[in-house]
Design an enzyme around this catalytic site. Structure first.
Site, PDB file in Angstrom:
ATOM      1  N   ARG A   1       0.215   9.100  -5.173  1.00  0.00           N
ATOM      2  CA  ARG A   1       0.655   8.535  -3.901  1.00  0.00           C
ATOM      3  C   ARG A   1       1.190   7.122  -4.057  1.00  0.00           C
ATOM      4  NH1 ARG A   1      -4.919   9.200  -4.132  1.00  0.00           N
ATOM      5  NH2 ARG A   1      -6.278   7.448  -3.508  1.00  0.00           N
TER       6      ARG A   1
ATOM      7  N   GLU B   1      -7.288   3.044  -7.175  1.00  0.00           N
ATOM      8  CA  GLU B   1      -8.199   2.852  -6.054  1.00  0.00           C
ATOM      9  C   GLU B   1      -9.651   2.778  -6.520  1.00  0.00           C
ATOM     10  OE1 GLU B   1      -8.954   1.571  -3.520  1.00  0.00           O
ATOM     11  OE2 GLU B   1      -8.413   2.782  -1.780  1.00  0.00           O
TER      12      GLU B   1
ATOM     13  N   ARG C   1       0.848  -1.189   0.000  1.00  0.00           N
ATOM     14  CA  ARG C   1       0.000   0.000   0.000  1.00  0.00           C
ATOM     15  C   ARG C   1       0.886   1.242   0.000  1.00  0.00           C
ATOM     16  NH1 ARG C   1      -3.476   2.604   4.819  1.00  0.00           N
ATOM     17  NH2 ARG C   1      -4.181   4.406   3.640  1.00  0.00           N
ATOM     18  N   HIS C   2       0.442   2.277  -0.656  1.00  0.00           N
ATOM     19  CA  HIS C   2       1.198   3.527  -0.748  1.00  0.00           C
ATOM     20  C   HIS C   2       1.467   4.140   0.630  1.00  0.00           C
ATOM     21  CE1 HIS C   2      -2.265   6.019   0.368  1.00  0.00           C
ATOM     22  NE2 HIS C   2      -2.994   5.200  -0.381  1.00  0.00           N
ATOM     23  N   GLY C   3       2.387   5.088   0.685  1.00  0.00           N
ATOM     24  CA  GLY C   3       2.687   5.811   1.910  1.00  0.00           C
ATOM     25  C   GLY C   3       1.595   6.803   2.283  1.00  0.00           C
ATOM     26  N   GLN C   4       1.760   7.384   3.445  1.00  0.00           N
ATOM     27  CA  GLN C   4       0.754   8.272   4.021  1.00  0.00           C
ATOM     28  C   GLN C   4       0.617   9.585   3.236  1.00  0.00           C
ATOM     29  OE1 GLN C   4       1.422  10.876   7.635  1.00  0.00           O
ATOM     30  NE2 GLN C   4       0.423   9.121   8.618  1.00  0.00           N
ATOM     31  N   THR C   5      -0.621  10.100   3.194  1.00  0.00           N
ATOM     32  CA  THR C   5      -0.907  11.423   2.639  1.00  0.00           C
ATOM     33  C   THR C   5      -1.546  12.286   3.725  1.00  0.00           C
ATOM     34  OG1 THR C   5      -3.189  10.984   1.927  1.00  0.00           O
ATOM     35  CG2 THR C   5      -1.425  10.309   0.414  1.00  0.00           C
ATOM     36  N   GLU C   6      -1.642  13.576   3.471  1.00  0.00           N
ATOM     37  CA  GLU C   6      -2.300  14.458   4.439  1.00  0.00           C
ATOM     38  C   GLU C   6      -3.770  14.104   4.604  1.00  0.00           C
ATOM     39  OE1 GLU C   6      -1.051  16.672   6.603  1.00  0.00           O
ATOM     40  OE2 GLU C   6       0.883  15.907   5.890  1.00  0.00           O
ATOM     41  N   TRP C   7      -4.392  13.611   3.559  1.00  0.00           N
ATOM     42  CA  TRP C   7      -5.805  13.216   3.675  1.00  0.00           C
ATOM     43  C   TRP C   7      -5.962  11.954   4.513  1.00  0.00           C
ATOM     44  CZ3 TRP C   7      -9.463  14.265  -1.042  1.00  0.00           C
ATOM     45  CH2 TRP C   7      -9.512  15.641  -1.270  1.00  0.00           C
ATOM     46  N   ASN C   8      -4.956  11.082   4.533  1.00  0.00           N
ATOM     47  CA  ASN C   8      -4.983   9.957   5.460  1.00  0.00           C
ATOM     48  C   ASN C   8      -5.027  10.479   6.891  1.00  0.00           C
ATOM     49  OD1 ASN C   8      -2.632   7.994   3.537  1.00  0.00           O
ATOM     50  ND2 ASN C   8      -4.837   7.886   3.484  1.00  0.00           N
TER      51      ASN C   8
END
Length: 234
Positions: free
Chosen positions: A72, A97, A21-28
């Site tokens: 991402r 996604e 799974r991709h790394g963290q984003t601000e929306w996460n």
């Protein structure tokens, strides 16, 4: 070249698909549903991607890296490909996604208030979103095609929480609860390609993050969602 993946007792040959799974984003972090909206990694996400890339570089070299074309995922995949010295990086819209329809851009708790799923896997999300069965058909078909091309090899696929949950469910239908898939976690499936035989080997491994005192999952994750038709997505 990747070391050969052993055949099963009945003679089938598999591709070993390492799903990240991709790394963290601000929306996460903020608990906002991303879906197909194209958010970049935040600084924590880039550090997480570097960690998973370093881990994979110390394991068997993949023959190729495949990725969703969303930023991402693509940035995470690029770091993995570079660390593993893999020139074959394929950005693929079929690995993107789940389309979350009108819930994209909404806070998770607001989406849950607005929509309650009846667990019908054929039900499309309001606003042009995908049903779980549509998501599964798209992703499973692509994984089978990748496996058919890479039998006996290891490949990396970088994707998203809803996609990975469906892949794990397809590989092991006995799972009654859709599991949390943390940012940059590793899941592994052995896929025989056109034969349609899948074996789930690992789900949501984040040992590479624990070693560096990272949290087990990003705050808010992909929305801590994924259950039923109204789960959050990233």
């Amino acid at each position: 070249m990747s070391p050969a993946i052993p055949a099963s007792p009945n003679g089938e040959h598999f591709a070993e698909v390492v799903v990240v799974r991709h790394g963290q984003t601000e929306w996460n972090v903020s608990g906002t549903i991303q879906g197909r909206l194209d958010q970049e990694l935040n600084e924590t996400g880039r550090q997480q991607a570097a960690m998973v890339a370093r881990r994979l570089s110390q394991e068997a070299k993949p023959a190729a890296v495949y990725s969703s074309d969303l930023k991402r995922a693509a940035e995470t995949a690029q770091m993995i490909a570079a660390a593993c010295s893999v020139s074959n990086l394929v950005l693929d819209q079929a690995l993107t996604e789940r389309h979350m329809g009108l819930f994209q851009g909404m806070k998770i708790h607001d989406a849950y208030k607005a929509y309650s799923s009846n667990d019908d896997r054929n039900e499309q999300l309001p606003g042009g979103g995908e049903s779980l069965n549509q998501l599964s058909e798209r992703c499973v078909s692509r994984f089978n095609a990748i496996a058919e091309k890479h039998k006996g090899e290891r490949v990396v696929v970088v994707s998203h929480e809803e996609v990975i949950q469906e892949i794990c469910r397809h590989a092991d239908a006995t799972r009654s609860v859709r599991r949390k898939i943390p940012n940059t976690s590793i899941s592994i499936v052995h896929v025989s390609g056109s034969d349609g035989h899948w074996i789930l080997e690992k789900v949501g491994d984040i040992g590479h993050l624990n070693e560096d005192s990272f949290p087990q999952h990003a705050p808010g994750g992909d929305g801590d969602g994924g259950g039923g038709g109204g789960g959050a997505s990233a």
